[in-house]
Motif scaffolding. Structure first.
Motif, PDB file in Angstrom:
ATOM      1  N   THR A   9       0.997  -0.958  -0.171  1.00 27.19           N
ATOM      2  CA  THR A   9       0.215  -0.107   0.008  1.00 27.19           C
ATOM      3  C   THR A   9       1.155   1.867   0.436  1.00 27.19           C
ATOM      4  OG1 THR A   9       0.372  -0.470   2.618  1.00 27.19           O
ATOM      5  CG2 THR A   9      -2.078  -1.270   1.265  1.00 27.19           C
ATOM      6  N   GLY A  10       2.202   1.366  -0.188  1.00 31.90           N
ATOM      7  CA  GLY A  10       3.210   1.598   0.331  1.00 31.90           C
ATOM      8  C   GLY A  10       3.170   2.953  -1.282  1.00 31.90           C
ATOM      9  N   PHE A  11       4.553   3.831  -0.481  1.00 33.52           N
ATOM     10  CA  PHE A  11       5.078   4.996  -2.058  1.00 33.52           C
ATOM     11  C   PHE A  11       5.917   3.468  -3.237  1.00 33.52           C
ATOM     12  CE2 PHE A  11       8.525   7.292  -3.242  1.00 33.52           C
ATOM     13  CZ  PHE A  11       8.490   7.988  -4.154  1.00 33.52           C
ATOM     14  N   VAL A  12       6.302   2.814  -2.884  1.00 31.05           N
ATOM     15  CA  VAL A  12       7.009   1.674  -3.772  1.00 31.05           C
ATOM     16  C   VAL A  12       6.308   0.876  -4.693  1.00 31.05           C
ATOM     17  CG1 VAL A  12       8.702   0.176  -3.914  1.00 31.05           C
ATOM     18  CG2 VAL A  12       9.447   2.425  -2.662  1.00 31.05           C
ATOM     19  N   SER A  31      -1.352  -6.321   4.089  1.00 31.45           N
ATOM     20  CA  SER A  31      -1.783  -4.912   5.096  1.00 31.45           C
ATOM     21  C   SER A  31      -1.734  -5.690   6.917  1.00 31.45           C
ATOM     22  CB  SER A  31      -2.653  -4.374   4.420  1.00 31.45           C
ATOM     23  OG  SER A  31      -2.475  -2.888   5.033  1.00 31.45           O
ATOM     24  N   ARG A  32      -2.026  -4.179   7.733  1.00 30.68           N
ATOM     25  CA  ARG A  32      -2.084  -3.565   8.960  1.00 30.68           C
ATOM     26  C   ARG A  32      -3.238  -3.060   8.819  1.00 30.68           C
ATOM     27  NH1 ARG A  32       1.431   0.564  10.974  1.00 30.68           N
ATOM     28  NH2 ARG A  32       1.367   1.103   8.773  1.00 30.68           N
ATOM     29  N   GLY A  60       7.268  -1.227   5.854  1.00 35.44           N
ATOM     30  CA  GLY A  60       8.773  -0.879   7.113  1.00 35.44           C
ATOM     31  C   GLY A  60       8.150   0.103   7.590  1.00 35.44           C
ATOM     32  N   ARG A  82      10.202  -4.346   9.636  1.00 36.88           N
ATOM     33  CA  ARG A  82      11.139  -5.066   8.349  1.00 36.88           C
ATOM     34  C   ARG A  82      11.236  -6.666   8.895  1.00 36.88           C
ATOM     35  NH1 ARG A  82      11.715   0.273   8.323  1.00 36.88           N
ATOM     36  NH2 ARG A  82      11.986   1.428   6.492  1.00 36.88           N
ATOM     37  N   VAL A 160      14.359   6.612  -2.777  1.00 41.63           N
ATOM     38  CA  VAL A 160      13.586   7.020  -4.330  1.00 41.63           C
ATOM     39  C   VAL A 160      13.099   7.497  -4.535  1.00 41.63           C
ATOM     40  CG1 VAL A 160      11.773   5.129  -5.007  1.00 41.63           C
ATOM     41  CG2 VAL A 160      13.426   4.076  -3.576  1.00 41.63           C
TER      42      VAL A 160
HETATM   43  P1  NDP Z   1       6.116   3.336   2.859  1.00 40.85           P
HETATM   44  O1  NDP Z   1       7.059   3.526   3.748  1.00 40.85           O
HETATM   45  O2  NDP Z   1       5.672   3.767   1.701  1.00 40.85           O
HETATM   46  O3  NDP Z   1       5.779   1.858   3.882  1.00 40.85           O
HETATM   47  C1  NDP Z   1       5.530   0.989   2.823  1.00 40.85           C
HETATM   48  C2  NDP Z   1       4.393   0.516   3.978  1.00 40.85           C
HETATM   49  O4  NDP Z   1       4.825  -0.341   4.474  1.00 40.85           O
HETATM   50  C3  NDP Z   1       3.558   1.269   4.510  1.00 40.85           C
HETATM   51  O5  NDP Z   1       2.136   1.346   3.106  1.00 40.85           O
HETATM   52  C4  NDP Z   1       2.708   0.721   5.452  1.00 40.85           C
HETATM   53  O6  NDP Z   1       1.844  -0.976   5.258  1.00 40.85           O
HETATM   54  C5  NDP Z   1       3.850  -0.621   5.801  1.00 40.85           C
HETATM   55  N1  NDP Z   1       4.366  -0.386   7.015  1.00 40.85           N
HETATM   56  C6  NDP Z   1       4.685   0.788   7.800  1.00 40.85           C
HETATM   57  N2  NDP Z   1       4.976   0.876   9.003  1.00 40.85           N
HETATM   58  C7  NDP Z   1       4.877  -0.394   9.990  1.00 40.85           C
HETATM   59  C8  NDP Z   1       4.540  -1.167  10.836  1.00 40.85           C
HETATM   60  N3  NDP Z   1       5.267  -0.531  12.014  1.00 40.85           N
HETATM   61  N4  NDP Z   1       4.787  -2.056  11.241  1.00 40.85           N
HETATM   62  C9  NDP Z   1       3.817  -3.004   9.591  1.00 40.85           C
HETATM   63  N5  NDP Z   1       4.574  -2.349   8.998  1.00 40.85           N
HETATM   64  C10 NDP Z   1       4.748  -0.718   8.173  1.00 40.85           C
HETATM   65  O7  NDP Z   1       7.941   2.686   1.943  1.00 40.85           O
HETATM   66  P2  NDP Z   1       7.985   2.717   0.408  1.00 40.85           P
HETATM   67  O8  NDP Z   1       7.243   2.326  -0.240  1.00 40.85           O
HETATM   68  O9  NDP Z   1       8.799   4.164   0.824  1.00 40.85           O
HETATM   69  O10 NDP Z   1       9.386   1.829   0.849  1.00 40.85           O
HETATM   70  C11 NDP Z   1       9.755  -0.155   0.934  1.00 40.85           C
HETATM   71  C12 NDP Z   1      10.294  -0.449   0.927  1.00 40.85           C
HETATM   72  O11 NDP Z   1      11.843  -0.236   0.276  1.00 40.85           O
HETATM   73  C13 NDP Z   1      10.913  -0.124   2.670  1.00 40.85           C
HETATM   74  O12 NDP Z   1      10.918  -1.222   3.414  1.00 40.85           O
HETATM   75  C14 NDP Z   1      12.335   0.684   2.960  1.00 40.85           C
HETATM   76  O13 NDP Z   1      12.352   0.727   3.981  1.00 40.85           O
HETATM   77  C15 NDP Z   1      12.227   0.217   1.659  1.00 40.85           C
HETATM   78  N6  NDP Z   1      13.489   1.524   1.116  1.00 40.85           N
HETATM   79  C16 NDP Z   1      12.625   2.671   0.782  1.00 40.85           C
HETATM   80  C17 NDP Z   1      13.611   3.653   0.259  1.00 40.85           C
HETATM   81  C18 NDP Z   1      12.766   5.012   0.016  1.00 40.85           C
HETATM   82  O14 NDP Z   1      13.478   5.862  -0.368  1.00 40.85           O
HETATM   83  N7  NDP Z   1      11.634   5.332  -0.241  1.00 40.85           N
HETATM   84  C19 NDP Z   1      15.113   3.647  -0.356  1.00 40.85           C
HETATM   85  C20 NDP Z   1      15.241   2.428   0.764  1.00 40.85           C
HETATM   86  C21 NDP Z   1      14.598   1.446   1.357  1.00 40.85           C
HETATM   87  P3  NDP Z   1       0.513  -1.107   5.723  1.00 40.85           P
HETATM   88  O15 NDP Z   1      -0.220   0.354   7.038  1.00 40.85           O
HETATM   89  O16 NDP Z   1      -0.559  -1.761   4.343  1.00 40.85           O
HETATM   90  O17 NDP Z   1       0.387  -1.994   7.021  1.00 40.85           O
END
Ligand code: NDP
Length: 295
Positions: A9-12, A31-32, A60, A82, A160
Motif C-alpha cells: 500500500t506504500g510509496f513503492v 497490510s495492517r 517498513g 522490516r 527512491v
Molecule cells: P512506505 O513508508 O511507503 O511504507 C510501506 C508500507 O509499510 C506501508 O504502506 C505500510 O503498509 C507498511 N508499514 C509502515 N509502517 C509499518 C509498521 N510499523 N509495521 C508494519 N508495516 C508497516 O515505504 P516505501 O514504499 O517508501 O519503501 C518500501 C520499502 O523499501 C521499505 O521497506 C523501505 O525501507 C525500503 N526502502 C525505501 C527507500 C525509499 O527511499 N523510499 C529507500 C531504500 C529502501 P500498511 O499500512 O498497509 O500496513
C-alpha cells in the motif's frame, strides 16, 4: 502471475502494483489494515500463504519520519516492521503446500559503509558497522533462509525518487521557494533511483526465472551523484536557485545524530549485477529523472 506484496500500500508498493497489473499480473497486499485485494498479517500467520506464484516484501516503518523522535521504541519499530514481516512471509513460504517460485525483498544501500571514495558492487562487503548496516543484514538473513523453496532476490535500494511520496516530497517545498540547498558539506554521495526503475527491477526479478541473489537498486549514474549535485539538479529542474546549504547540526537536531547519518553521509553504489542481469534503466541520469518527477 499471482503476486503477494507485503507493504504494497506504500510509496513503492503503489508503483509496483500499477506496473504488475499493467503487465497482466494479479496483486494482493499484506497490510495492517483491511480492504479490497488485501489480507492482514494476522491472517497470513494464522492461515498460511494464499495460493500465489511470487511474494515481495516492501513493509517498513518510515525511517525518516521527522515527526517521530529517534529513540529506542522507534528503533525497535523500524527493525521489527522490516525483520518480523520478512520472517512471517519467509515462514509462510517455507510452509506452503504449493510454494511460490519467486521471493523478492527490498532493503537498502545502508548495507555499505559510507565513503566519498569507495565504490560498491553487490559483491562488496558490509552489513556490520552501524545500526542501519546491521538492520539490513538481519532483514536479508530473515528472507534468504537456506532451503527456501522459492528463488530469492534482494534489491538494495538507494533513495527512491518519485512523485507523491518518498524523500523528494519533503524537499520539494523549500526548493520551490528557492530555499533549498545541499545537506551538510554536500560532498557526500547521493545513491538514488527513480521509482519506475525500482518497480521495474522488482518486476524483472519476478519474471526472470533464473535470477537470484543481490541486485543494487540504484541508477547507473548514481555513483557520480553527490548531495550537492542533487540539490543543483533539483533546483535547475524547478527553475530555482539552490544556494542555501542546510548545516549538518540542523539536520542532526531534527533527525538525531544516528539517523542523520543517512542524510549527511552516503555511498557510491554501482548496479553491476542489475545491469548484467539484463535490466534496462528507464532513467539512468538524474536530470531526466528529476524532469519527469517535477514537470
Ligand atoms: P512506505 O513508508 O511507503 O511504507 C510501506 C508500507 O509499510 C506501508 O504502506 C505500510 O503498509 C507498511 N508499514 C509502515 N509502517 C509499518 C509498521 N510499523 N509495521 C508494519 N508495516 C508497516 O515505504 P516505501 O514504499 O517508501 O519503501 C518500501 C520499502 O523499501 C521499505 O521497506 C523501505 O525501507 C525500503 N526502502 C525505501 C527507500 C525509499 O527511499 N523510499 C529507500 C531504500 C529502501 P500498511 O499500512 O498497509 O500496513
Amino acid at each position: 502471475m499471482r503476486v503477494l506484496v507485503g507493504g504494497g500500500t506504500g510509496f513503492v508498493g503503489r508503483a509496483l502494483t500499477q506496473l504488475l497489473r499493467s503487465r497482466g499480473h494479479e496483486v494482493t497486499h499484506v497490510s495492517r489494515q483491511g480492504g479490497k485485494d488485501r489480507i492482514s498479517w494476522e491472517e497470513l500467520s494464522r492461515s498460511g500463504l494464499p495460493l500465489c506464484d511470487a511474494v515481495v516484501n516492501l513493509a517498513g516503518e518510515n525511517v525518516l519520519n521527522p515527526f517521530r523522535r529517534w529513540n529506542d521504541a522507534f528503533c525497535r519499530e523500524v527493525v521489527s516492521s522490516r525483520v518480523e514481516t520478512t520472517k512471517t512471509l519467509a515462514k509462510a513460504i517455507a510452509g506452503a503446500e504449493q510454494p511460490p517460485r519467486a521471493w523478492v525483498l527490498v532493503t537498502g544501500v545502508g548495507y555499505y559503509r559510507p565513503s566519498t571514495t569507495a565504490e560498491y558492487t553487490e559483491d562488496s562487503p558490509g552489513g556490520d558497522f552501524d545500526f542501519f548496516s546491521r538492520l539490513v543484514s538481519s532483514w536479508e538473513a530473515a528472507a534468504l533462509t537456506p532451503g527456501s523453496p522459492a528463488r530469492g532476490v534482494v534489491v538494495r535500494s538507494g533513495v527512491v525518487l518519485g512523485r507523491g511520496g518518498g524523500a523528494i516530497s519533503q524537499m520539494l517545498w523549500p526548493f520551490r521557494l528557492g530555499l533549498g540547498g545541499p545537506l551538510g558539506s554536500g560532498l557526500q554521495p547521493f545513491p538514488w533511483i527513480h521509482i519506475r526503475d525500482l518497480a521495474g527491477i522488482i518486476c524483472h526479478a519476478l519474471e526472470s526465472e533464473h535470477l537470484q541473489g543481490v541486485l543494487n537498486g540504484v541508477a547507473p549514474s548514481s555513483p557520480s551523484t553527490s548531495n550537492g549535485t542533487f540539490a543543483q539538479e533539483l533546483a535547475a529542474a524547478l527553475g530555482r536557485p539552490a544556494l542555501l546549504p542546510v548545516p549538518a547540526w540542523a539536520v542532526r537536531a531534527v533527525f538525531g545524530a544516528e539517523r542523520a547519518v543517512m542524510l549527511l553521509e552516503g555511498q557510491r553504489v554501482v548496479p553491476k549485477h542489475t545491469l548484467e542481469s539484463g535490466y534496462h534503466f528507464i532513467f539512468p541520469d538524474l536530470s531526466g529523472a528529476l524532469k519527469d518527477i517535477v514537470a
